[in-house]
Design a protein around this motif. Structure first.
Motif, PDB file in Angstrom:
ATOM      1  N   ASN A 121       0.820  -1.217   0.000  1.00 46.53           N
ATOM      2  CA  ASN A 121       0.000   0.000   0.000  1.00 46.53           C
ATOM      3  C   ASN A 121       0.850   1.261   0.000  1.00 46.53           C
ATOM      4  O   ASN A 121       0.480   2.275  -0.590  1.00 46.53           O
ATOM      5  CB  ASN A 121      -0.936   0.008   1.211  1.00 46.53           C
ATOM      6  N   THR A 122       1.998   1.202   0.671  1.00 46.79           N
ATOM      7  CA  THR A 122       2.896   2.369   0.710  1.00 46.79           C
ATOM      8  C   THR A 122       4.084   2.209  -0.232  1.00 46.79           C
ATOM      9  O   THR A 122       4.772   3.183  -0.527  1.00 46.79           O
ATOM     10  CB  THR A 122       3.423   2.593   2.140  1.00 46.79           C
ATOM     11  N   GLY A 123       4.356   0.974  -0.664  1.00 40.32           N
ATOM     12  CA  GLY A 123       5.509   0.720  -1.513  1.00 40.32           C
ATOM     13  C   GLY A 123       6.816   0.620  -0.761  1.00 40.32           C
ATOM     14  O   GLY A 123       7.883   0.595  -1.370  1.00 40.32           O
ATOM     15  N   GLN A 124       6.752   0.551   0.573  1.00 36.66           N
ATOM     16  CA  GLN A 124       7.984   0.556   1.368  1.00 36.66           C
ATOM     17  C   GLN A 124       8.394  -0.859   1.785  1.00 36.66           C
ATOM     18  O   GLN A 124       7.572  -1.653   2.239  1.00 36.66           O
ATOM     19  CB  GLN A 124       7.826   1.415   2.618  1.00 36.66           C
ATOM     20  N   LEU A 129      19.074  -4.751   6.413  1.00 36.17           N
ATOM     21  CA  LEU A 129      20.176  -4.187   5.633  1.00 36.17           C
ATOM     22  C   LEU A 129      19.788  -3.006   4.755  1.00 36.17           C
ATOM     23  O   LEU A 129      20.618  -2.120   4.515  1.00 36.17           O
ATOM     24  CB  LEU A 129      20.802  -5.276   4.757  1.00 36.17           C
ATOM     25  N   TYR A 130      18.573  -2.952   4.249  1.00 37.01           N
ATOM     26  CA  TYR A 130      18.243  -1.876   3.313  1.00 37.01           C
ATOM     27  C   TYR A 130      16.805  -1.422   3.475  1.00 37.01           C
ATOM     28  O   TYR A 130      15.966  -2.122   4.052  1.00 37.01           O
ATOM     29  CB  TYR A 130      18.498  -2.312   1.867  1.00 37.01           C
ATOM     30  N   GLN A 131      16.529  -0.233   2.921  1.00 33.22           N
ATOM     31  CA  GLN A 131      15.172   0.281   2.780  1.00 33.22           C
ATOM     32  C   GLN A 131      14.961   0.633   1.325  1.00 33.22           C
ATOM     33  O   GLN A 131      15.788   1.296   0.697  1.00 33.22           O
ATOM     34  CB  GLN A 131      14.941   1.537   3.638  1.00 33.22           C
ATOM     35  N   LEU A 132      13.839   0.181   0.773  1.00 30.44           N
ATOM     36  CA  LEU A 132      13.479   0.471  -0.607  1.00 30.44           C
ATOM     37  C   LEU A 132      12.070   1.031  -0.639  1.00 30.44           C
ATOM     38  O   LEU A 132      11.146   0.410  -0.122  1.00 30.44           O
ATOM     39  CB  LEU A 132      13.559  -0.806  -1.453  1.00 30.44           C
ATOM     40  N   TRP A 142      11.190   3.339  -8.764  1.00 28.23           N
ATOM     41  CA  TRP A 142      11.861   3.333  -7.464  1.00 28.23           C
ATOM     42  C   TRP A 142      12.118   4.778  -7.041  1.00 28.23           C
ATOM     43  O   TRP A 142      12.578   5.604  -7.838  1.00 28.23           O
ATOM     44  CB  TRP A 142      13.183   2.583  -7.553  1.00 28.23           C
ATOM     45  N   ARG A 143      11.844   5.073  -5.780  1.00 32.91           N
ATOM     46  CA  ARG A 143      11.975   6.444  -5.283  1.00 32.91           C
ATOM     47  C   ARG A 143      13.148   6.634  -4.331  1.00 32.91           C
ATOM     48  O   ARG A 143      13.709   7.726  -4.241  1.00 32.91           O
ATOM     49  CB  ARG A 143      10.679   6.852  -4.566  1.00 32.91           C
ATOM     50  N   TYR A 144      13.498   5.557  -3.611  1.00 31.13           N
ATOM     51  CA  TYR A 144      14.535   5.719  -2.590  1.00 31.13           C
ATOM     52  C   TYR A 144      15.119   4.362  -2.244  1.00 31.13           C
ATOM     53  O   TYR A 144      14.385   3.381  -2.068  1.00 31.13           O
ATOM     54  CB  TYR A 144      13.917   6.343  -1.331  1.00 31.13           C
TER      55      TYR A 144
END
Length: 392
Positions: A121-124, A129-132, A142-144
């Motif tokens: 729902n948020t795309g997070q 190890l990582y955040q996408l 992809w935003r971040y």
């Protein structure tokens, strides 16, 4: 670790709910995180709305169903007299010298560990190890991306880019589709302890001609991202569309000073400098058998990419896409410049009617002291598992 049901004879045909994975810890067998994924006839995770046929029965371990676990959860070998508090051990799964998992039937204990947190729902996505972060309406945007202890500023990448182009009737009347046009629609999703799987469908239309339907499964793991792509190309459109090309790239965000390696340049990487002067590197033909690309930011982040195709597609021509230009604008993007934009271009239709490929992206903090080719071969190597069936 990933095992097929065909390797687990003692559990084949059993209900998935009765099976679990355990290890030796503190003198007893304790549960570890695992998941079973039921597979379809196109070597993808099965979802009802995908339109693919499931291999085997629902909620039963059979066909090509997969068992997944994290290697770091393996434990020592169990003593001969050690049994679970409930149930029975069906198989000993040895993943390294004296590192073992135990497949158990009839034990209700389950680990509460999850290695992937993914909210569609948020795309997070968050892991240890990582955040996408991606656009929840378009998986391609992809935003971040951040990685633990990354020493740079802002997002590591600008975005992911996918392009399809072809001449319609003639190679001179060329049309191109990108992230804006290739808007994948979610048709199925599952988050498990080991990986998240999204099944996405894109209908490709060129000059009003419905060319094909692309099915993509985006998979998030604790330290990697995979996109599995499948499409059937009708014979009519193979003849209509001339010189087709499919490209997938990752656009870096201000990665000046980073080094980029390929198999052909394993000992002589190029350095990202924002000036498009790497003429021998950009556009190089890549062997399908050795197609890895290694990006080392020198800021505590390393990205290894690899393209995988079935044996019958090994002859499809493949080229490296590499753009290193701080002023070049190539939509879609958040930040002007390709610093760098790197990835793959598949050229032409395969002889078969099916187009199938997987792009894998492995995240890490460094090359860990290996040379580029050694690191690439180690990082993407399949885990060898010795299955020892246990006598009941």
């Amino acid at each position: 670790m990933q095992l097929s049901a065909t390797q687990l004879d003692s559990a084949n045909g059993l209900p998935l709910a009765e099976l679990s994975l355990m290890r030796v810890e503190n003198g007893r067998l304790t549960p570890v995180a695992f998941q079973f994924d039921e597979m379809s006839d196109h070597d993808m995770v099965w979802f009802d709305a995908s339109g693919f046929d499931r291999k085997g029965e629902v909620n039963v371990l059979d066909g090509e169903d997969r068992l997944l676990a994290m290697l770091t959860d393996a434990g020592p070998r169990r003593p001969d007299d050690m049994e679970p508090d409930q149930g029975e051990v069906l198989a000993d799964l040895e993943v390294a010298n004296d590192c073992h998992f135990y497949l158990v039937k009839g034990n209700p204990e389950r680990s509460e560990n999850y290695y992937v947190s993914h909210d569609t729902n948020t795309g997070q996505t968050r892991t240890a190890l990582y955040q996408l972060d991606v656009d929840p309406e378009n998986e391609l945007n992809w935003r971040y991306l951040s990685y633990r202890n990354y020493q740079g500023e802002g997002s590591i990448i600008d975005t992911l880019k996918m392009r399809m182009s072809a001449g319609v009737l003639s190679r001179f009347t060329r049309m191109t589709l990108d992230n804006h046009n290739l808007r994948p629609q979610l048709v199925g999703h599952r988050v498990g302890p080991i990986r998240s799987v999204m099944h996405l469908r894109t209908r490709v239309v060129l000059a009003g001609i419905p060319v094909m339907t692309i099915q993509v499964q985006a998979m998030r793991y604790a330290a990697q991202y995979e996109a599995h792509t499948y499409a059937k190309v009708p014979e009519l459109y193979r003849a209509t569309l001339k010189e087709p090309e499919v490209s997938v790239t990752v656009d870096g965000n201000n990665q000046l000073g980073a080094k980029v390696y390929t198999h052909n340049f394993a000992d002589a990487p190029v350095t990202v400098n924002g000036v498009d002067d790497d003429l021998n590197f950009a556009g190089q033909p890549i062997s399908m058998a050795e197609n890895w690309i290694l990006f080392d930011s020198d800021k505590a982040f390393t990205l290894l990419t690899e393209l995988t195709v079935p044996e019958e597609l090994m002859s499809v021509p493949l080229r490296l896409i590499y753009q290193d230009d701080s002023q070049l604008a190539v939509d879609p993007e958040q930040f002007t410049g390709q610093v760098p934009n790197l990835g793959y271009m598949l050229k032409g239709w395969p002889e078969q009617r099916e187009l199938r490929f997987t792009v894998s992206m492995y995240f890490d903090s460094s090359m860990r002291g290996f040379q580029a080719d050694e690191y690439a071969n180690q990082r993407s190597r399949d885990v060898a598992v010795k299955v020892l069936e246990q006598e009941g």
